[in-house]
Design a protein around this motif. Structure first.
Motif, PDB file in Angstrom:
ATOM      1  N   LEU A  19       0.822  -1.214   0.000  1.00 30.99           N
ATOM      2  CA  LEU A  19       0.000   0.000   0.000  1.00 30.99           C
ATOM      3  C   LEU A  19       0.854   1.261   0.000  1.00 30.99           C
ATOM      4  CD1 LEU A  19      -2.880  -0.979   2.444  1.00 30.99           C
ATOM      5  CD2 LEU A  19      -2.993  -0.721  -0.037  1.00 30.99           C
ATOM      6  N   ALA A  20       1.960   1.238   0.732  1.00 32.85           N
ATOM      7  CA  ALA A  20       2.850   2.397   0.761  1.00 32.85           C
ATOM      8  C   ALA A  20       3.441   2.651  -0.626  1.00 32.85           C
ATOM      9  CB  ALA A  20       3.955   2.186   1.792  1.00 32.85           C
ATOM     10  N   CYS A  21       3.866   1.596  -1.302  1.00 34.12           N
ATOM     11  CA  CYS A  21       4.429   1.741  -2.656  1.00 34.12           C
ATOM     12  C   CYS A  21       3.372   2.248  -3.635  1.00 34.12           C
ATOM     13  CB  CYS A  21       5.000   0.420  -3.140  1.00 34.12           C
ATOM     14  SG  CYS A  21       6.521  -0.047  -2.288  1.00 34.12           S
ATOM     15  N   CYS A  22       2.160   1.722  -3.538  1.00 35.27           N
ATOM     16  CA  CYS A  22       1.074   2.181  -4.411  1.00 35.27           C
ATOM     17  C   CYS A  22       0.771   3.659  -4.176  1.00 35.27           C
ATOM     18  CB  CYS A  22      -0.193   1.353  -4.178  1.00 35.27           C
ATOM     19  SG  CYS A  22      -0.112  -0.289  -4.890  1.00 35.27           S
ATOM     20  N   THR A  23       0.738   4.049  -2.916  1.00 33.01           N
ATOM     21  CA  THR A  23       0.460   5.440  -2.578  1.00 33.01           C
ATOM     22  C   THR A  23       1.531   6.361  -3.142  1.00 33.01           C
ATOM     23  OG1 THR A  23      -0.688   4.785  -0.571  1.00 33.01           O
ATOM     24  CG2 THR A  23       0.074   7.048  -0.666  1.00 33.01           C
ATOM     25  N   GLU A  24       2.786   5.981  -2.991  1.00 38.10           N
ATOM     26  CA  GLU A  24       3.879   6.804  -3.497  1.00 38.10           C
ATOM     27  C   GLU A  24       3.852   6.876  -5.021  1.00 38.10           C
ATOM     28  OE1 GLU A  24       7.306   5.040  -1.701  1.00 38.10           O
ATOM     29  OE2 GLU A  24       6.737   5.728   0.301  1.00 38.10           O
ATOM     30  N   ALA A  25       3.603   5.751  -5.679  1.00 34.50           N
ATOM     31  CA  ALA A  25       3.542   5.751  -7.141  1.00 34.50           C
ATOM     32  C   ALA A  25       2.371   6.587  -7.634  1.00 34.50           C
ATOM     33  CB  ALA A  25       3.429   4.318  -7.660  1.00 34.50           C
ATOM     34  N   ALA A  62      -4.658   8.883   4.757  1.00 36.27           N
ATOM     35  CA  ALA A  62      -5.880   9.225   4.025  1.00 36.27           C
ATOM     36  C   ALA A  62      -6.763  10.158   4.845  1.00 36.27           C
ATOM     37  CB  ALA A  62      -6.651   7.960   3.653  1.00 36.27           C
ATOM     38  N   LEU A  63      -6.842   9.916   6.146  1.00 36.39           N
ATOM     39  CA  LEU A  63      -7.658  10.786   6.999  1.00 36.39           C
ATOM     40  C   LEU A  63      -7.099  12.200   7.057  1.00 36.39           C
ATOM     41  CD1 LEU A  63      -8.394   8.340   9.971  1.00 36.39           C
ATOM     42  CD2 LEU A  63     -10.002   9.130   8.236  1.00 36.39           C
ATOM     43  N   VAL A  64      -5.789  12.305   7.238  1.00 34.05           N
ATOM     44  CA  VAL A  64      -5.163  13.631   7.337  1.00 34.05           C
ATOM     45  C   VAL A  64      -5.251  14.368   6.005  1.00 34.05           C
ATOM     46  CG1 VAL A  64      -2.970  14.818   7.701  1.00 34.05           C
ATOM     47  CG2 VAL A  64      -3.673  12.999   9.247  1.00 34.05           C
ATOM     48  N   THR A  81     -14.654  16.459   4.573  1.00 31.91           N
ATOM     49  CA  THR A  81     -13.654  15.459   4.935  1.00 31.91           C
ATOM     50  C   THR A  81     -13.981  14.124   4.279  1.00 31.91           C
ATOM     51  OG1 THR A  81     -13.224  16.592   7.031  1.00 31.91           O
ATOM     52  CG2 THR A  81     -12.495  14.306   6.859  1.00 31.91           C
ATOM     53  N   SER A  82     -15.247  13.746   4.252  1.00 34.02           N
ATOM     54  CA  SER A  82     -15.647  12.496   3.595  1.00 34.02           C
ATOM     55  C   SER A  82     -15.312  12.521   2.106  1.00 34.02           C
ATOM     56  CB  SER A  82     -17.152  12.258   3.773  1.00 34.02           C
ATOM     57  OG  SER A  82     -17.467  12.125   5.128  1.00 34.02           O
ATOM     58  N   LEU A  83     -15.614  13.635   1.457  1.00 32.81           N
ATOM     59  CA  LEU A  83     -15.267  13.777   0.044  1.00 32.81           C
ATOM     60  C   LEU A  83     -13.761  13.651  -0.150  1.00 32.81           C
ATOM     61  CD1 LEU A  83     -16.006  14.561  -2.925  1.00 32.81           C
ATOM     62  CD2 LEU A  83     -15.617  16.928  -2.229  1.00 32.81           C
ATOM     63  N   GLY A  84     -13.012  14.307   0.708  1.00 34.68           N
ATOM     64  CA  GLY A  84     -11.555  14.273   0.607  1.00 34.68           C
ATOM     65  C   GLY A  84     -10.988  12.881   0.807  1.00 34.68           C
ATOM     66  N   ILE A  85     -11.500  12.163   1.797  1.00 37.89           N
ATOM     67  CA  ILE A  85     -11.002  10.805   2.057  1.00 37.89           C
ATOM     68  C   ILE A  85     -11.296   9.900   0.865  1.00 37.89           C
ATOM     69  CG2 ILE A  85     -11.346   8.736   3.468  1.00 37.89           C
ATOM     70  CD1 ILE A  85     -11.726  10.662   5.873  1.00 37.89           C
ATOM     71  N   ALA A  86     -12.507   9.983   0.346  1.00 40.46           N
ATOM     72  CA  ALA A  86     -12.849   9.166  -0.832  1.00 40.46           C
ATOM     73  C   ALA A  86     -11.932   9.510  -2.006  1.00 40.46           C
ATOM     74  CB  ALA A  86     -14.307   9.378  -1.210  1.00 40.46           C
ATOM     75  N   SER A  87     -11.696  10.795  -2.220  1.00 38.96           N
ATOM     76  CA  SER A  87     -10.819  11.210  -3.312  1.00 38.96           C
ATOM     77  C   SER A  87      -9.404  10.685  -3.127  1.00 38.96           C
ATOM     78  CB  SER A  87     -10.785  12.735  -3.410  1.00 38.96           C
ATOM     79  OG  SER A  87     -12.043  13.239  -3.731  1.00 38.96           O
ATOM     80  N   VAL A  88      -8.883  10.821  -1.916  1.00 44.26           N
ATOM     81  CA  VAL A  88      -7.519  10.361  -1.630  1.00 44.26           C
ATOM     82  C   VAL A  88      -7.407   8.859  -1.841  1.00 44.26           C
ATOM     83  CG1 VAL A  88      -5.844  10.009   0.235  1.00 44.26           C
ATOM     84  CG2 VAL A  88      -6.896  12.247  -0.084  1.00 44.26           C
ATOM     85  N   LEU A  89      -8.370   8.100  -1.333  1.00 41.89           N
ATOM     86  CA  LEU A  89      -8.310   6.646  -1.483  1.00 41.89           C
ATOM     87  C   LEU A  89      -8.375   6.223  -2.949  1.00 41.89           C
ATOM     88  CD1 LEU A  89     -10.523   5.477   1.522  1.00 41.89           C
ATOM     89  CD2 LEU A  89      -8.026   5.358   1.325  1.00 41.89           C
ATOM     90  N   LEU A  90      -9.237   6.866  -3.717  1.00 43.96           N
ATOM     91  CA  LEU A  90      -9.346   6.517  -5.140  1.00 43.96           C
ATOM     92  C   LEU A  90      -8.083   6.902  -5.908  1.00 43.96           C
ATOM     93  CD1 LEU A  90     -13.039   7.526  -5.841  1.00 43.96           C
ATOM     94  CD2 LEU A  90     -12.092   5.204  -5.802  1.00 43.96           C
TER      95      LEU A  90
END
Length: 185
Positions: free
Chosen positions: A18-24, A90-92, A128-137
């Motif tokens: 997950l860390a590698c995916c996030t960075e990429a 993702a929360l932050v 915040t909910s919109l932001g978390i969903a956006s970050v995760l996607l």
């Protein structure tokens, strides 16, 4: 991964993945938005607002052609800390990404920092909910570019709903978004 073995135990390989995916995804997103997606995302946001009947709002921030045609014709257009884990990241990030996703809306409204802050504060959970969903996607490499567009469309749809609710309140109906949502249930 050795550091993650101490913090995540047997889930270290999953956390490392997950860390590698996030960075990429972050690198891909920054590069894409910097070089060629910035204007396209603004156009997508504006086109979505226009499709929802908010041409006057869009016209406050750019030239909109008059006449028949689709919205694009009218617009003149045919986790950087993996040891902390992806969830807190993702929360932050979500807390800031939600308001950032509606940045074009605030720009079109001509709101200053104070108006924007008051508006966001009164709807903090939703932003915040919109932001978390956006970050995760947008954590998913390569397809995060597609999600940048879908997140922009979602933000523009929400902006159009807020404008519609605001217009209904000014029109004397006294119904806002919450009363409409209660009716839908």
């Amino acid at each position: 991964m050795a550091l993650l073995a101490f913090t995540s135990g047997p889930l270290a390989p999953f956390s490392a993945f997950l860390a590698c995916c996030t960075e990429a995804a972050t690198l891909t997103s920054i590069a894409a938005k910097s070089w060629f997606l910035g204007d396209a995302l603004v156009d997508t946001f504006d086109a979505t607002l226009m499709a929802r009947g908010q041409e006057n709002l869009v016209a406050q921030g750019r030239e909109v052609k008059k006449g028949k045609g689709d919205v694009f014709w009218k617009l003149g257009k045919l986790a950087k800390r993996p040891f902390a884990g992806w969830t807190p990241t993702a929360l932050v990030r979500g807390k800031g990404e939600g308001p950032a996703g509606l940045g074009r809306y605030f720009q079109l409204k001509g709101w200053g920092a104070r108006e924007k802050e008051e508006h966001v504060k009164s709807r903090r959970g939703a932003y915040t909910s919109l932001g978390i969903a956006s970050v995760l996607l947008e954590m998913v490499p390569v397809v995060n570019i597609i999600f940048a567009f879908t997140n922009t469309v979602g933000a523009a749809l929400w902006a159009a709903d807020m404008e519609k609710g605001h217009a209904q309140q000014e029109g004397g109906s006294g119904r806002g978004l919450r009363s409409r949502d209660k009716k839908a249930q």
